[in-house]
Design a protein around this motif. Structure first.
Motif, short mmCIF file in Angstrom:
data_model
loop_
_atom_site.label_atom_id
_atom_site.label_comp_id
_atom_site.label_asym_id
_atom_site.label_seq_id
_atom_site.Cartn_x
_atom_site.Cartn_y
_atom_site.Cartn_z
N GLN A 22 0.82 -1.21 0.00
CA GLN A 22 0.00 0.00 0.00
C GLN A 22 0.85 1.26 0.00
OE1 GLN A 22 -2.62 -0.15 3.37
NE2 GLN A 22 -3.49 -2.10 2.78
N TYR A 31 3.73 7.69 -0.22
CA TYR A 31 2.36 7.86 0.28
C TYR A 31 1.78 6.49 0.62
CZ TYR A 31 -2.55 9.24 0.39
OH TYR A 31 -3.85 9.46 0.76
N HIS A 33 -1.63 4.43 1.71
CA HIS A 33 -3.09 4.44 1.84
C HIS A 33 -3.65 3.16 1.23
CE1 HIS A 33 -7.25 5.78 1.76
NE2 HIS A 33 -6.87 6.72 2.61
N SER A 34 -4.73 2.66 1.81
CA SER A 34 -5.33 1.43 1.29
C SER A 34 -5.93 1.64 -0.10
CB SER A 34 -6.40 0.91 2.25
OG SER A 34 -7.41 1.88 2.42
N ASP A 35 -6.28 2.88 -0.46
CA ASP A 35 -6.83 3.16 -1.79
C ASP A 35 -5.78 3.03 -2.89
OD1 ASP A 35 -9.31 3.62 -0.75
OD2 ASP A 35 -9.15 5.81 -0.82
N ASP A 88 3.98 7.29 8.06
CA ASP A 88 3.27 8.57 8.01
C ASP A 88 4.18 9.74 8.36
OD1 ASP A 88 0.89 7.44 7.20
OD2 ASP A 88 -0.02 7.43 9.19
N HIS A 109 -2.39 9.87 5.81
CA HIS A 109 -3.29 8.88 5.23
C HIS A 109 -4.52 9.51 4.62
CE1 HIS A 109 -5.24 9.33 9.13
NE2 HIS A 109 -4.09 9.04 9.67
N GLY A 110 -4.53 10.84 4.45
CA GLY A 110 -5.57 11.50 3.68
C GLY A 110 -6.77 11.96 4.46
#
Length: 155
Positions: A22, A31, A33-35, A88, A109-110
């Motif tokens: 990720q 970066y 993030h799970s997205d 992070d 993480h946004g």
């Protein structure tokens, strides 16, 4: 695996695999993030600058794991939550080096910092709306009919 590594003349090192598929493998991004991961495809969704790094998830994870061999902060037994904090913090340092403000900005993480919610005003008069029927209802008839339906299902 050990035998194959020995025969091939290479060694085996174990590293912490948390968030390896990720995390953007670009050294200038990082970066997490799970997205970023969609099935077997990786696409960096960094909202702060255009990275758009794309590739296969297994390849991305392998690149990140290769870099973790030399990582002094993340070892094999570092808890995954601690790994997330470390990644992070590194991303926030990259943001600062690019001149992006981090004091009021979203976290790495946004997510935006939480703000207290304002209470909703009740403008409907306070009473729940009730619909009145002009036909009188005999509650004993309702209960008797419901009991008969239950008996039919049981037979």
């Amino acid at each position: 695996m050990t035998v194959h590594a020995y025969v091939g003349g290479s060694g085996i090192k174990t590293v912490n695999a948390a968030y390896s598929s990720q995390t953007c493998p670009d050294p200038g991004c990082g970066y997490v993030h799970s997205d970023n991961r969609h099935g077997d495809m990786f696409h960096c969704r960094n909202p702060y600058w255009e990275c758009n790094w794309q590739g296969d998830v297994d390849h991305v994870a392998a690149m990140n794991l290769l870099n973790r061999i030399k990582d002094r902060e993340i070892n094999r037994f570092t808890p995954y939550r601690e790994v997330k904090k470390i990644l992070d913090e590194r991303f926030l340092r990259r943001m600062e080096s690019r001149g992006i403000p981090t004091d009021d900005a979203a976290t790495a993480h946004g997510r935006t910092p939480s703000k207290p919610r304002q209470p909703k005003l009740d403008v409907g008069g306070g009473q729940p709306s009730t619909r009145l029927s002009s036909v009188p209802v005999d509650r004993t008839e309702h209960a008797k009919a419901a009991g008969e339906r239950r008996q039919k299902r049981c037979i």
